[in-house]
Structures are given as C-alpha cells and as structure tokens.
Design a protein around this motif. Structure first.
Motif, short mmCIF file in Angstrom:
data_model
loop_
_atom_site.label_atom_id
_atom_site.label_comp_id
_atom_site.label_asym_id
_atom_site.label_seq_id
_atom_site.Cartn_x
_atom_site.Cartn_y
_atom_site.Cartn_z
N LEU A 60 7.44 1.02 0.41
CA LEU A 60 6.94 0.34 1.61
C LEU A 60 5.42 0.26 1.61
CD1 LEU A 60 9.28 1.94 4.32
CD2 LEU A 60 9.48 -0.34 3.28
N GLU A 61 4.78 1.35 1.20
CA GLU A 61 3.31 1.36 1.12
C GLU A 61 2.83 0.37 0.08
OE1 GLU A 61 -0.34 4.40 -0.12
OE2 GLU A 61 1.71 5.18 0.18
N MET A 62 3.54 0.31 -1.04
CA MET A 62 3.16 -0.58 -2.13
C MET A 62 3.25 -2.05 -1.71
SD MET A 62 4.88 -0.76 -5.91
CE MET A 62 6.52 -0.82 -5.17
N PHE A 63 4.39 -2.43 -1.14
CA PHE A 63 4.57 -3.83 -0.77
C PHE A 63 3.70 -4.23 0.42
CE2 PHE A 63 8.87 -3.10 -2.76
CZ PHE A 63 8.60 -3.87 -3.89
N GLY A 64 3.25 -3.26 1.19
CA GLY A 64 2.36 -3.55 2.30
C GLY A 64 0.89 -3.51 1.93
N ASN A 65 0.60 -3.19 0.68
CA ASN A 65 -0.78 -3.09 0.20
C ASN A 65 -1.23 -4.44 -0.36
OD1 ASN A 65 -3.22 -2.43 -0.93
ND2 ASN A 65 -2.49 -0.61 -1.99
N SER A 66 -2.27 -5.03 0.20
CA SER A 66 -2.74 -6.34 -0.25
C SER A 66 -3.25 -6.29 -1.70
CB SER A 66 -3.85 -6.86 0.67
OG SER A 66 -4.95 -5.96 0.70
N GLU A 67 -3.77 -5.13 -2.09
CA GLU A 67 -4.26 -4.99 -3.46
C GLU A 67 -3.12 -5.14 -4.47
OE1 GLU A 67 -7.29 -2.00 -5.82
OE2 GLU A 67 -5.68 -1.11 -4.61
N PHE A 68 -1.93 -4.67 -4.11
CA PHE A 68 -0.78 -4.78 -5.00
C PHE A 68 -0.47 -6.24 -5.33
CE2 PHE A 68 3.85 -5.57 -5.18
CZ PHE A 68 4.15 -4.92 -6.36
N TRP A 69 -0.56 -7.11 -4.34
CA TRP A 69 -0.25 -8.52 -4.58
C TRP A 69 -1.34 -9.20 -5.40
CZ3 TRP A 69 4.57 -9.35 -3.97
CH2 TRP A 69 5.29 -8.63 -3.00
N VAL A 70 -2.58 -8.74 -5.26
CA VAL A 70 -3.66 -9.23 -6.14
C VAL A 70 -3.37 -8.83 -7.58
CG1 VAL A 70 -6.12 -9.01 -6.71
CG2 VAL A 70 -5.40 -9.21 -4.32
N SER A 267 4.80 6.10 -9.95
CA SER A 267 6.17 5.95 -10.46
C SER A 267 6.86 4.74 -9.83
CB SER A 267 6.97 7.22 -10.19
OG SER A 267 6.41 8.32 -10.85
N ALA A 268 6.61 4.52 -8.53
CA ALA A 268 7.17 3.35 -7.86
C ALA A 268 6.62 2.07 -8.49
CB ALA A 268 6.85 3.39 -6.37
N LEU A 269 5.34 2.07 -8.82
CA LEU A 269 4.75 0.92 -9.51
C LEU A 269 5.37 0.73 -10.89
CD1 LEU A 269 0.98 1.54 -8.65
CD2 LEU A 269 2.37 -0.36 -7.82
N GLY A 270 5.64 1.85 -11.57
CA GLY A 270 6.29 1.77 -12.87
C GLY A 270 7.69 1.20 -12.78
N VAL A 271 8.41 1.54 -11.73
CA VAL A 271 9.75 0.98 -11.51
C VAL A 271 9.66 -0.53 -11.31
CG1 VAL A 271 11.73 0.94 -9.96
CG2 VAL A 271 10.71 3.13 -10.60
N VAL A 272 8.67 -0.96 -10.54
CA VAL A 272 8.47 -2.40 -10.31
C VAL A 272 8.16 -3.10 -11.62
CG1 VAL A 272 6.98 -4.11 -9.21
CG2 VAL A 272 7.79 -2.15 -7.90
N LEU A 273 7.31 -2.49 -12.45
CA LEU A 273 6.98 -3.08 -13.75
C LEU A 273 8.22 -3.18 -14.63
CD1 LEU A 273 4.92 -4.07 -15.86
CD2 LEU A 273 4.54 -1.68 -16.48
N MET A 274 9.04 -2.14 -14.64
CA MET A 274 10.27 -2.15 -15.43
C MET A 274 11.22 -3.25 -14.95
SD MET A 274 12.99 0.96 -15.92
CE MET A 274 13.40 0.97 -14.16
#
Length: 295
Positions: A60-70, A267-274
């Motif tokens: 939830l924190e990741m998808f709500g972070n504007s930097e993640f979408w950049v 790790s959550a970012l790694g899951v998204v990358l995978m």
C-alpha cells in the motif's frame, strides 16, 4: 514374497539421481530466495531489530508513493529505448556485415568486443567520455561548433546517456546472432527474389526478416529481461539522478534494501519486479509467438 528387481529399480532412479544436484542448486539459489523475498514483503525489518508482521502495508505504501510511479516510468523508458535502438542497429549492422569476407570478420570482432567487457569497466570509460569539461563527446561537439552538454547532470540527457552505454555493450552480441541466422537462410530464396526483380528493401521484409523471426523473437525477449535488470551503470554513473530521472526499479530495490535498510519494502519492490518480468514475458509470448515463422 515378490523379489525386488534392483537393476530395474536402479534404472528407474538413475534419471532422478542425475538431476538431483541441479534441483538442489535451483532450490537453494532460485526458489528459496524467491519464496523468502515474498515472505519478507509482509514484514517491517531493518536487518537488526525484530521482524514485525504488517501485512500488505508495504504494498500500500509503495503504490501510494509518487516516486514509485516515476521509477516505473523510467524503467519502461529505459527498456523501450535500449531494446528498440539496440535491435534496430543490430539489424542494420547484420545486413551490412552478413557477407563472409575478411574485412567483415574483423569488423564483427570489433563490434563484439564490448560485450565481453564488464559493465563496471564500461561505466568508467563512459564516465570519462561524458565528462562535461574534458570528455570526448563534448570535445567532438566543440569541434563542430556546438555547445557542450552536461550529459549525466541534465535530466533531459541522463537517461539517453545510459541507453547509449547499454546499446554500445549489447549491439555486438545481437549483431553476430542475427548474422548467423541470416547466413542460414537458403540462398535459392534470394535467387528467386532476384529473378522476380525484387528490391533489396522488399527482399529484406519479405524473405530475410520472416526467416530470422525465431532469432529476433529470442533476442528481443533476452534484451527486455537484461534491460529490466540493469544496475551497474546506474550505480556507477548516476546513482539514479539527477532528480530521479534515471532511477529504475532494480536500483530502487537496492536503494531501499541497502541504503535505507527497509528490507520489507525492498522485498515488496522485488516482488513487483518479478511479477513485471513474468507478465511481460507471458504477454510477449502470447502476442508475438504467432508472428514467428518456423521453417
């Protein structure tokens, strides 16, 4: 009591015994890390204190972070530019160098040389070439009367600079693979095209490209995966800057894992990358596999 046929049992178990070492390596270095990464993505942990279960809060924190979408935008931009330019340039070079002559063999060796050089060495070479005050690129620009460019310090040119490095390293490998595929095309097809007075451009799109489509299918997929995992050049040349303009998903994972020590979030970012690599691979096979001509 039925007698056990040890010879037959041994022949049945032999294949499993032979693949056991590979399966152990697969589990230890692929399956276990992948499962553990998914497990960690549901925890808050800094590698020192106790792990705290927080459910899907990292996501939830990741998808709500504007930097993640950049970062996602940068990742796709780098992938599309590096893969597109590399494959197109490789096709042009392969079409030019396909004849088995001495000079072509020398040129093939020259353009393949960067592929065997490590990304670290290449990054240091290009750091000097991109240097705004005494770099080679700006020297050439000054020679033709153009102003110097701050290649790695400008948000408009930093990503293009990294793409140039990636293309320079990979284009030689792609070119040699395409040349090998072109040389395996039956010559009678080109002779028939000549008898029909087909132009070179038409011959390329009607004969050459369809016949090498399995090779192109393989190369594009490999280049997509490699571009999504690019890390060394970003780490050594830009650190994701300026202003996050070159920060890709792999570097983002590294940053949160080993700079900020937010292991659960990394790790959550790694899951998204995978998942991203898996989805792109599946879509690629679904959409383009039917366009491949297998002779």
């Amino acid at each position: 009591m039925k007698k056990i046929n040890y010879k037959k049992a041994g022949s049945l178990l032999k294949p499993y015994a032979l693949i056991t070492p590979s399966m152990i390596i697969l589990f230890l270095f692929f399956l276990y890390p992948m499962i553990y990464m998914i497990y960690l993505s549901f925890f808050k942990w800094n590698m020192i204190g106790k792990m705290k279960f927080i459910g899907i809060k990292n996501y939830l924190e990741m998808f709500g972070n504007s930097e993640f979408w950049v970062v996602i935008k940068n990742t796709f931009s780098f992938m599309l530019l590096s893969v597109g330019i590399s494959i197109l340039l490789s096709l042009l070079l392969a079409a030019y160098l396909q004849k088995n002559t001495k000079i072509n063999q020398i040129l093939q060796s020259v353009i393949f040389a960067p592929y065997i050089i490590s990304f670290v060495s290449i990054s240091f070479i290009f750091l000097w070439m991109f240097e705004p005050d005494y770099g080679l690129f700006n020297y050439f620009l000054e020679c033709i009367g153009l102003p110097p460019i701050r290649w790695l310090q400008n948000t408009n040119t930093a990503m293009i600079s990294l793409v140039m490095v990636s293309v320079w390293k990979g284009v030689g490998y792609n070119t040699l693979i395409i040349i090998s595929a072109i040389q395996k095309i039956p010559q009678y097809l080109f002779e028939a095209a000549q008898l029909d007075r087909s132009s070179r451009v038409k011959t390329f799109f009607k004969i050459t490209l369809p016949m090498i489509s399995p090779t192109m299918f393989f190369l594009v997929l490999v280049n997509i995966i490699v571009s999504l995992k690019t890390f060394e050049t970003i780490q050594l040349m830009t650190l994701g800057g300026p202003a996050n303009s070159t920060k890709t998903l792999v570097y983002y994972v590294y940053e949160y894992g080993f700079s900020f020590y937010k292991i659960g979030y990394a790790s959550a970012l790694g899951v998204v990358l995978m998942i991203l690599i898996g989805v792109l691979t599946i879509l690629y096979f679904k959409v383009l596999s039917k366009k491949v001509y297998y002779r």
